[in-house]
Design a protein around this motif. Structure first.
Motif, PDB file in Angstrom:
ATOM      1  N   ALA A  63       5.254  -7.933  13.333  1.00 44.51           N
ATOM      2  CA  ALA A  63       4.326  -8.013  12.198  1.00 44.51           C
ATOM      3  C   ALA A  63       5.085  -7.887  10.878  1.00 44.51           C
ATOM      4  O   ALA A  63       6.222  -7.427  10.835  1.00 44.51           O
ATOM      5  CB  ALA A  63       3.262  -6.917  12.305  1.00 44.51           C
ATOM      6  N   HIS A  64       4.425  -8.302   9.814  1.00 45.99           N
ATOM      7  CA  HIS A  64       5.047  -8.308   8.493  1.00 45.99           C
ATOM      8  C   HIS A  64       4.396  -7.316   7.537  1.00 45.99           C
ATOM      9  O   HIS A  64       3.225  -6.978   7.690  1.00 45.99           O
ATOM     10  CB  HIS A  64       4.958  -9.713   7.873  1.00 45.99           C
ATOM     11  N   ALA A  65       5.188  -6.925   6.553  1.00 41.06           N
ATOM     12  CA  ALA A  65       4.689  -6.125   5.427  1.00 41.06           C
ATOM     13  C   ALA A  65       5.091  -6.860   4.152  1.00 41.06           C
ATOM     14  O   ALA A  65       6.205  -7.381   4.046  1.00 41.06           O
ATOM     15  CB  ALA A  65       5.291  -4.720   5.439  1.00 41.06           C
ATOM     16  N   LEU A  66       4.179  -6.911   3.199  1.00 38.74           N
ATOM     17  CA  LEU A  66       4.452  -7.458   1.875  1.00 38.74           C
ATOM     18  C   LEU A  66       4.358  -6.283   0.912  1.00 38.74           C
ATOM     19  O   LEU A  66       3.298  -5.675   0.763  1.00 38.74           O
ATOM     20  CB  LEU A  66       3.438  -8.545   1.519  1.00 38.74           C
ATOM     21  N   VAL A  67       5.491  -5.936   0.297  1.00 40.41           N
ATOM     22  CA  VAL A  67       5.589  -4.712  -0.495  1.00 40.41           C
ATOM     23  C   VAL A  67       5.985  -5.063  -1.928  1.00 40.41           C
ATOM     24  O   VAL A  67       7.050  -5.620  -2.163  1.00 40.41           O
ATOM     25  CB  VAL A  67       6.623  -3.742   0.118  1.00 40.41           C
ATOM     26  N   TRP A  68       5.104  -4.732  -2.880  1.00 37.93           N
ATOM     27  CA  TRP A  68       5.360  -4.984  -4.294  1.00 37.93           C
ATOM     28  C   TRP A  68       6.426  -4.028  -4.811  1.00 37.93           C
ATOM     29  O   TRP A  68       6.535  -2.892  -4.370  1.00 37.93           O
ATOM     30  CB  TRP A  68       4.096  -4.716  -5.112  1.00 37.93           C
ATOM     31  N   ASP A 125       1.567   0.521  17.013  1.00 42.20           N
ATOM     32  CA  ASP A 125       1.537  -0.914  17.308  1.00 42.20           C
ATOM     33  C   ASP A 125       0.143  -1.541  17.249  1.00 42.20           C
ATOM     34  O   ASP A 125      -0.169  -2.418  18.055  1.00 42.20           O
ATOM     35  CB  ASP A 125       2.140  -1.178  18.699  1.00 42.20           C
ATOM     36  N   GLY A 126      -0.690  -1.144  16.289  1.00 41.57           N
ATOM     37  CA  GLY A 126      -2.046  -1.678  16.245  1.00 41.57           C
ATOM     38  C   GLY A 126      -2.409  -2.471  15.000  1.00 41.57           C
ATOM     39  O   GLY A 126      -3.478  -3.070  14.944  1.00 41.57           O
ATOM     40  N   ILE A 127      -1.526  -2.540  14.017  1.00 39.15           N
ATOM     41  CA  ILE A 127      -1.855  -3.174  12.739  1.00 39.15           C
ATOM     42  C   ILE A 127      -1.146  -4.526  12.646  1.00 39.15           C
ATOM     43  O   ILE A 127       0.032  -4.646  12.960  1.00 39.15           O
ATOM     44  CB  ILE A 127      -1.429  -2.262  11.554  1.00 39.15           C
ATOM     45  N   ASP A 128      -1.878  -5.558  12.202  1.00 39.45           N
ATOM     46  CA  ASP A 128      -1.331  -6.913  12.112  1.00 39.45           C
ATOM     47  C   ASP A 128      -0.427  -7.127  10.907  1.00 39.45           C
ATOM     48  O   ASP A 128       0.533  -7.896  10.976  1.00 39.45           O
ATOM     49  CB  ASP A 128      -2.466  -7.941  12.056  1.00 39.45           C
ATOM     50  N   ALA A 129      -0.746  -6.513   9.763  1.00 40.13           N
ATOM     51  CA  ALA A 129       0.047  -6.710   8.543  1.00 40.13           C
ATOM     52  C   ALA A 129      -0.237  -5.581   7.571  1.00 40.13           C
ATOM     53  O   ALA A 129      -1.303  -4.958   7.611  1.00 40.13           O
ATOM     54  CB  ALA A 129      -0.302  -8.044   7.898  1.00 40.13           C
ATOM     55  N   ILE A 130       0.720  -5.334   6.698  1.00 38.85           N
ATOM     56  CA  ILE A 130       0.548  -4.350   5.626  1.00 38.85           C
ATOM     57  C   ILE A 130       0.851  -5.058   4.314  1.00 38.85           C
ATOM     58  O   ILE A 130       1.880  -5.729   4.182  1.00 38.85           O
ATOM     59  CB  ILE A 130       1.475  -3.136   5.820  1.00 38.85           C
ATOM     60  N   LEU A 145      12.663  -4.044 -21.502  1.00 37.29           N
ATOM     61  CA  LEU A 145      12.110  -5.366 -21.738  1.00 37.29           C
ATOM     62  C   LEU A 145      10.669  -5.434 -21.247  1.00 37.29           C
ATOM     63  O   LEU A 145      10.266  -4.685 -20.355  1.00 37.29           O
ATOM     64  CB  LEU A 145      12.936  -6.417 -20.992  1.00 37.29           C
ATOM     65  N   LYS A 146       9.908  -6.362 -21.795  1.00 36.60           N
ATOM     66  CA  LYS A 146       8.556  -6.609 -21.301  1.00 36.60           C
ATOM     67  C   LYS A 146       8.672  -7.197 -19.896  1.00 36.60           C
ATOM     68  O   LYS A 146       9.403  -8.158 -19.683  1.00 36.60           O
ATOM     69  CB  LYS A 146       7.841  -7.596 -22.219  1.00 36.60           C
ATOM     70  N   PRO A 147       7.968  -6.620 -18.934  1.00 35.40           N
ATOM     71  CA  PRO A 147       8.074  -7.161 -17.583  1.00 35.40           C
ATOM     72  C   PRO A 147       7.413  -8.530 -17.511  1.00 35.40           C
ATOM     73  O   PRO A 147       6.364  -8.765 -18.094  1.00 35.40           O
ATOM     74  CB  PRO A 147       7.317  -6.144 -16.732  1.00 35.40           C
ATOM     75  N   ALA A 148       8.046  -9.432 -16.838  1.00 36.20           N
ATOM     76  CA  ALA A 148       7.492 -10.758 -16.634  1.00 36.20           C
ATOM     77  C   ALA A 148       7.639 -11.172 -15.177  1.00 36.20           C
ATOM     78  O   ALA A 148       7.419 -12.315 -14.837  1.00 36.20           O
ATOM     79  CB  ALA A 148       8.196 -11.768 -17.543  1.00 36.20           C
ATOM     80  N   ARG A 149       8.038 -10.214 -14.325  1.00 42.51           N
ATOM     81  CA  ARG A 149       8.255 -10.521 -12.923  1.00 42.51           C
ATOM     82  C   ARG A 149       8.033  -9.275 -12.080  1.00 42.51           C
ATOM     83  O   ARG A 149       8.363  -8.163 -12.483  1.00 42.51           O
ATOM     84  CB  ARG A 149       9.692 -11.006 -12.728  1.00 42.51           C
ATOM     85  N   GLU A 150       7.491  -9.492 -10.904  1.00 43.10           N
ATOM     86  CA  GLU A 150       7.443  -8.476  -9.853  1.00 43.10           C
ATOM     87  C   GLU A 150       8.200  -9.041  -8.669  1.00 43.10           C
ATOM     88  O   GLU A 150       8.180 -10.253  -8.438  1.00 43.10           O
ATOM     89  CB  GLU A 150       6.004  -8.190  -9.419  1.00 43.10           C
ATOM     90  N   ASP A 151       8.872  -8.202  -7.929  1.00 42.97           N
ATOM     91  CA  ASP A 151       9.516  -8.606  -6.683  1.00 42.97           C
ATOM     92  C   ASP A 151       8.609  -8.173  -5.538  1.00 42.97           C
ATOM     93  O   ASP A 151       8.262  -6.995  -5.430  1.00 42.97           O
ATOM     94  CB  ASP A 151      10.881  -7.929  -6.534  1.00 42.97           C
ATOM     95  N   TRP A 152       8.218  -9.127  -4.729  1.00 44.97           N
ATOM     96  CA  TRP A 152       7.428  -8.815  -3.536  1.00 44.97           C
ATOM     97  C   TRP A 152       8.365  -8.960  -2.345  1.00 44.97           C
ATOM     98  O   TRP A 152       8.884 -10.042  -2.066  1.00 44.97           O
ATOM     99  CB  TRP A 152       6.254  -9.756  -3.384  1.00 44.97           C
ATOM    100  N   LEU A 153       8.598  -7.869  -1.645  1.00 51.13           N
ATOM    101  CA  LEU A 153       9.486  -7.884  -0.486  1.00 51.13           C
ATOM    102  C   LEU A 153       8.710  -8.297   0.757  1.00 51.13           C
ATOM    103  O   LEU A 153       7.682  -7.704   1.081  1.00 51.13           O
ATOM    104  CB  LEU A 153      10.093  -6.501  -0.280  1.00 51.13           C
ATOM    105  N   MET A 154       9.189  -9.321   1.438  1.00 53.34           N
ATOM    106  CA  MET A 154       8.597  -9.756   2.706  1.00 53.34           C
ATOM    107  C   MET A 154       9.456  -9.157   3.798  1.00 53.34           C
ATOM    108  O   MET A 154      10.648  -9.474   3.939  1.00 53.34           O
ATOM    109  CB  MET A 154       8.600 -11.277   2.816  1.00 53.34           C
ATOM    110  N   LEU A 155       8.870  -8.240   4.560  1.00 51.86           N
ATOM    111  CA  LEU A 155       9.592  -7.463   5.564  1.00 51.86           C
ATOM    112  C   LEU A 155       8.987  -7.687   6.936  1.00 51.86           C
ATOM    113  O   LEU A 155       7.776  -7.928   7.058  1.00 51.86           O
ATOM    114  CB  LEU A 155       9.514  -5.976   5.209  1.00 51.86           C
ATOM    115  N   ARG A 156       9.799  -7.599   7.967  1.00 49.00           N
ATOM    116  CA  ARG A 156       9.294  -7.765   9.341  1.00 49.00           C
ATOM    117  C   ARG A 156       9.736  -6.608  10.217  1.00 49.00           C
ATOM    118  O   ARG A 156      10.885  -6.157  10.160  1.00 49.00           O
ATOM    119  CB  ARG A 156       9.793  -9.076   9.933  1.00 49.00           C
ATOM    120  N   LYS A 157       8.801  -6.140  11.030  1.00 45.19           N
ATOM    121  CA  LYS A 157       9.112  -5.082  12.005  1.00 45.19           C
ATOM    122  C   LYS A 157       9.981  -5.662  13.087  1.00 45.19           C
ATOM    123  O   LYS A 157       9.748  -6.736  13.588  1.00 45.19           O
ATOM    124  CB  LYS A 157       7.819  -4.526  12.593  1.00 45.19           C
TER     125      LYS A 157
END
Length: 145
Positions: free
Chosen positions: A79-84, A30-35, A133-145
């Motif tokens: 807190a939140h994590a943003l995961v590519w 429980d010490g990290i604000d975000a990942i 296919l040529k990639p033209a998008r990434e999905d960034w997942l917004m997650l919360r603890k």
């Protein structure tokens, strides 16, 4: 991580370099604000060993969940994590983080025009053509603890 030791910058910010599970296991609960992370996608991109699927979907999800479990442990409550992730395996990534107990709050689509296909070259009559296919998008997942 410098020579196996966690390092502090200005007494406030830390950069941890090394195997993520080793570094995460050295951190307090429980010490990290975000990942914010861009983990491997399980595509063996450009033949890189670190990006293999670990033997298939179930093995890859279990591997990623172990990391997500540690991320959840070290994050502060709420807190939140943003995961590519890439669309081809973003469902694997989301499953692993959900299995670890994270709430999927949203998915952000990062659309771009650069990049090249993450695929295998077809030999023979189709030399120079790939299997994806040529990639033209990434999905960034917004997650919360």
């Amino acid at each position: 991580m410098v020579n196996g030791q966690l390092s502090m910058v200005n007494g406030q910010y830390a950069v941890h370099h090394g195997d993520c599970l080793v570094a995460l296991r050295m951190m307090a609960d429980d010490g990290i604000d975000a990942i914010v992370t861009d983990p491997p996608y399980g595509l063996a991109f450009m033949g890189k060993k670190w990006d293999t699927d670990k033997g298939g979907r179930d093995q890859w999800v279990a591997w990623m969940q172990e990391i997500a479990d540690e991320c959840k442990r070290v994050l502060k409550p709420g807190a939140h994590a943003l995961v590519w992730s890439l669309p081809r395996t973003s469902h694997w990534t989301a499953t692993a983080w959900e299995n670890a107990g994270f709430d999927v709050r949203d998915k952000i689509a990062h659309v771009f025009g650069s990049g090249f296909p993450k695929s295998h070259n077809l030999d023979g009559d189709w030399d120079g053509w790939g299997t994806a296919l040529k990639p033209a998008r990434e999905d960034w997942l917004m997650l919360r603890k």
